[in-house]
Design a protein around this motif. Structure first.
Motif, short mmCIF file in Angstrom:
data_model
loop_
_atom_site.label_atom_id
_atom_site.label_comp_id
_atom_site.label_asym_id
_atom_site.label_seq_id
_atom_site.Cartn_x
_atom_site.Cartn_y
_atom_site.Cartn_z
N UNK A 84 20.42 90.23 53.12
CA UNK A 84 21.87 90.39 53.01
C UNK A 84 22.59 89.13 53.47
N UNK A 85 22.09 88.47 54.50
CA UNK A 85 22.73 87.24 54.96
C UNK A 85 22.67 86.16 53.90
N UNK A 86 21.51 85.98 53.30
CA UNK A 86 21.37 84.98 52.23
C UNK A 86 22.30 85.30 51.07
N UNK A 87 22.37 86.57 50.70
CA UNK A 87 23.18 86.97 49.55
C UNK A 87 24.65 86.67 49.77
N UNK A 88 25.20 87.14 50.87
CA UNK A 88 26.63 86.98 51.08
C UNK A 88 26.98 85.54 51.46
N UNK A 89 26.08 84.83 52.10
CA UNK A 89 26.34 83.43 52.41
C UNK A 89 26.41 82.60 51.13
N UNK A 90 25.50 82.83 50.20
CA UNK A 90 25.54 82.11 48.93
C UNK A 90 26.81 82.46 48.16
N UNK A 91 27.14 83.74 48.09
CA UNK A 91 28.32 84.15 47.34
C UNK A 91 29.58 83.53 47.93
N UNK A 92 29.72 83.57 49.24
CA UNK A 92 30.94 83.07 49.87
C UNK A 92 31.02 81.54 49.79
N UNK A 93 29.93 80.86 50.14
CA UNK A 93 29.95 79.40 50.17
C UNK A 93 30.14 78.81 48.78
N UNK A 94 29.45 79.35 47.79
CA UNK A 94 29.59 78.82 46.43
C UNK A 94 30.99 79.04 45.88
N UNK A 95 31.57 80.19 46.17
CA UNK A 95 32.93 80.45 45.71
C UNK A 95 33.93 79.54 46.41
N UNK A 96 33.73 79.30 47.70
CA UNK A 96 34.64 78.44 48.43
C UNK A 96 34.56 76.99 47.97
N UNK A 97 33.40 76.54 47.52
CA UNK A 97 33.23 75.13 47.15
C UNK A 97 33.77 74.82 45.76
N UNK A 98 33.83 75.80 44.89
CA UNK A 98 34.20 75.53 43.51
C UNK A 98 35.71 75.31 43.36
N UNK A 99 36.11 74.33 42.55
CA UNK A 99 37.54 74.15 42.28
C UNK A 99 38.02 75.14 41.23
N UNK A 100 39.31 75.25 41.10
CA UNK A 100 39.89 76.12 40.08
C UNK A 100 39.83 75.40 38.75
N UNK A 101 38.90 75.82 37.91
CA UNK A 101 38.68 75.18 36.61
C UNK A 101 39.35 75.93 35.47
N UNK A 102 40.19 76.90 35.81
CA UNK A 102 40.95 77.67 34.82
C UNK A 102 40.01 78.34 33.80
N UNK A 103 38.97 78.92 34.33
CA UNK A 103 38.06 79.69 33.50
C UNK A 103 37.79 81.04 34.15
N UNK A 104 37.42 82.00 33.35
CA UNK A 104 37.21 83.35 33.85
C UNK A 104 36.07 83.38 34.86
N UNK A 105 35.09 82.49 34.70
CA UNK A 105 33.96 82.45 35.60
C UNK A 105 34.31 82.12 37.04
N UNK A 106 35.53 81.64 37.30
CA UNK A 106 35.95 81.43 38.68
C UNK A 106 36.13 82.74 39.44
N UNK A 107 36.28 83.85 38.73
CA UNK A 107 36.61 85.12 39.37
C UNK A 107 35.46 86.14 39.30
N UNK A 108 34.59 86.00 38.34
CA UNK A 108 33.41 86.87 38.24
C UNK A 108 32.29 86.03 37.64
N UNK A 109 31.25 85.83 38.41
CA UNK A 109 30.20 84.89 37.99
C UNK A 109 28.86 85.39 38.51
N UNK A 110 27.84 85.28 37.70
CA UNK A 110 26.54 85.82 38.08
C UNK A 110 25.46 84.80 38.33
N UNK A 111 25.70 83.54 38.00
CA UNK A 111 24.64 82.55 38.05
C UNK A 111 24.17 82.28 39.47
N UNK A 112 25.06 82.25 40.43
CA UNK A 112 24.68 81.84 41.78
C UNK A 112 23.87 82.90 42.50
#
Length: 653
Positions: free
Chosen positions: A402-430
């Motif tokens: 659970x720590x790995x899961x939520x750490x990856x989700x939070x850190x990857x979302x925080x690092x990404x810039x706003x690229x004006x794409x839908x994937x900024x809000x719901x994304x499965x790759x990470x």
């Protein structure tokens, strides 16, 4: 000396069929592994070159550099680390042809991805499934699009699921050894609240242990060829050395697994920044293992923890050296810095809203992309962590996952810039690297639990999907429809809704929960429920892959992007955009693409091709007024970008 301690174990005559079935498991694993490779190669057979740029090109260029070839200039792009390209180096040993190299890289992806089947079998057995159930379930779950789709591209996501699952399986044994004999909180409460029931349970366990010891003594105590005693063969080996030998084997296995887990964690850090999260959690976990071993006076746990930390440190040093070499050679002008986003996201309310909403979107996609089974697995893992009756080692591993899961989700979302794409809000790759773990956990919980508890897990999965989806809906609003939708970001939801051009959040959620209910119903089929459910999961995954890649895709060899023979220097004018330059890095295998300013400089000696931008309305002949005499223009178009390759015909003579 070993022969004098360990008795010769010969199977009893007329061994039961169950033992013979156990012997077939390695062969079934090997056959299933080969079938996994074939399935993955089948869906990748039409792929001949990179399309997910600059990611694929960055990894291929790093692999070419590590194989001893020339590099290129990827300055200004995200840093593509050297761990995954190190696996692709053999592709350049066999050929320099871009299509052949790309095909071999996909074959390497298929082999590494197919390893998810035996690893998934190990995980399913750790989830206390029988061999008969674990085999088909692991095979079907290994074909989840989350673990297969990205394997059809040269991306680090092709190998991260295998790395993470191997790390989790290796990390479990040292903790089990360190916490062996430590009662769960529920057992402690049993001693305080229900002594009579505990006494009855202990009596049953004592009777079972006595029966087991008698059976073992009958098996090894006979001097008629079964035991191994003195030189005359008539003395029986003492059970005490045997127990010590068994403890020694288990202890050495724990130390070995901790060291191997350190290697895998360090390699994960060399592959992707998500692997750095894995390594950080690994270091904290092994430090806690060392402390727990010291407190409980378990020398094995201390050795495993300290050894694993040492191995991880050495592996990280090697990974840092490789990544430093790749960065210096391929990114002379610097890399795209995402660390600046982290400071803003961590310290402002708006940044926290962005990071948390993006993490919720990733959790939503994790549950939906696994047909709802991953949502049930997430609930089951959380229950193991919170339940007092869970074994201590299981609770530790649940916390690690659970720590790995939520750490990856939070850190990857925080690092990404706003690229004006839908994937900024719901994304499965990470979170695709943990999708299989949660799918196996959810499937095992649904198949092993009673109907009431299984329905509770389905309800919990529905809550997770609904709550995370609602969060995404409220935060993103109309941007889910007005921002750019990239189908590459949403393979599973496109299959669930049948629409490759838009995200239908509610429809995808309902479709995934419907598949989850179907899995639960099929798992209740009398006498064959587990096999039927596993087959249904495999069929669903294959149908999704056929939808995404087609059933009969044609393999077309791409035309050479540049005119003339593959020789001579190639330079690009400053006006040429990064999209065109990046696209040409892999096909131009014979030289490194240089730079030129055609308004001031003439091509140097040995340069045969010059790339220039062609503005709209400009003819190819007018794209470079100062071109040398005899050079011929060749017009090209990539997406909406027009560019011209000026070539010297004398280079082909």
């Amino acid at each position: 000396m070993t022969l004098q301690i360990v008795p010769v174990l010969r199977p009893a005559p007329g061994a039961p069929p169950r033992t013979r079935r156990h012997r077939a498991v390695p062969w079934l694993l090997a056959a299933g592994f080969a079938a996994q490779v074939c399935v993955r190669l089948w869906f990748a057979r039409a792929r001949t070159g990179p399309v997910a740029n600059p990611d694929e090109t960055g990894y291929l260029l790093a692999a070419r550099l590590l194989s001893g070839g020339h590099g290129g200039d990827m300055s200004g792009n995200t840093f593509y680390q050297g761990g995954y390209p190190a696996l692709l180096v053999p592709a350049y040993w066999f050929s320099h042809d871009p299509v052949t190299v790309y095909t071999i890289a996909l074959a390497i992806n298929a082999v590494v991805g197919a390893a998810l089947f035996p690893l998934g079998y190990v995980a399913a057995r750790r989830f206390r499934l029988s061999r008969r159930t674990a085999l088909p379930l692991a095979w079907g779950a290994a074909l989840l699009p989350a673990t297969t789709f990205f394997g059809e591209f040269v991306l680090a996501d092709a190998v991260l699921p295998t790395i993470v699952l191997a790390w989790l399986c290796l990390l479990h044994r040292p903790w089990r050894q360190a916490l062996e004999g430590l009662p769960s909180t529920g057992d402690v409460c049993d001693r305080c609240i229900a002594p009579n029931r505990l006494g009855a349970r202990s009596a049953i366990r004592f009777s079972q242990a006595r029966t087991w010891l008698r059976s073992r003594s009958r098996r090894f105590g006979s001097s008629r060829g079964r035991g191994h005693g003195s030189e005359h063969g008539d003395q029986v080996a003492s059970p005490i050395p045997l127990r010590r030998r068994a403890r020694g084997l288990v202890a050495s296995a724990a130390v070995r697994d901790a060291g191997a887990a350190g290697v895998v964690a360090a390699f994960a850090a060399a592959v992707h920044s998500r692997g750095e999260v894995v390594l950080a959690v690994h270091v904290v976990t092994l430090a806690a293992l060392t402390v727990a071993g010291a407190v409980r006076r378990r020398g094995v746990a201390v050795a495993a923890g300290a050894g694993g930390l040492a191995v991880a440190a050495a592996g990280y040093a090697v990974a840092a050296a490789v990544n430093g070499h790749v960065r210096a050679e391929l990114y002379p002008g610097g890399v795209r810095d995402l660390a600046g986003n982290l400071g803003e996201r961590f310290t402002t309310g708006a940044g926290q809203g962005w990071a948390l909403s993006g993490a919720a979107g990733q959790v939503w996609y994790l549950a939906v992309s696994t047909w709802g089974i991953g949502g049930a697995g997430l609930a089951a893992v959380a229950a193991v962590l919170l339940r007092r009756r869970s074994l201590p080692a299981d609770r530790v591993m649940a916390g690690v996952l659970l720590t790995v899961t939520f750490a990856i989700a939070y850190a990857s979302s925080a690092a990404l810039p706003d690229e004006h794409r839908v994937g900024n809000y719901a994304y499965g790759r990470y979170l695709s690297c943990v999708a299989l773990v949660y799918a196996l956990a959810g499937a095992a919980a649904l198949l092993r639990a009673g109907l009431r508890r299984a329905m509770g897990l389905v309800a919990a999965a529905a809550v997770i999907v609904g709550a995370a989806g609602l969060w995404v809906r409220l935060y993103a609003g109309d941007r889910l429809h007005t921002y750019k939708f990239i189908g590459f970001d949403f393979p599973e939801t496109s299959f669930l809704t049948g629409d490759r051009g838009a995200l239908h959040l509610t429809a995808a959620s309902l479709a995934a929960l419907g598949l989850l209910c179907g899995f639960l119903a099929l798992g209740r089929v009398p006498r064959a429920g587990a096999a039927v459910a596993a087959c249904a999961l495999a069929v669903t995954n294959l149908a999704a892959l056929a939808f995404l890649f087609g059933t009969h895709p044609a393999r077309v060899r791409p035309a050479p992007p540049l005119p003339g023979a593959p020789k001579g220097g190639v330079v690009a004018d400053a006006s040429v955009g990064w999209e065109v330059r990046t696209m040409l890095v892999h096909p131009v295998w014979w030289t490194r693409i240089g730079h030129i300013d055609v308004r001031r400089d003439a091509p140097a000696s040995g340069v045969c091709t010059v790339l220039v931008q062609a503005p709209d309305g400009t003819s190819p002949d007018a794209s470079w007024p100062a071109h040398p005499a005899g050079w011929v223009p060749h017009a090209n178009r990539s997406w909406s970008i027009r560019w011209v390759a000026w070539h010297d015909p004398s280079c082909d003579q």
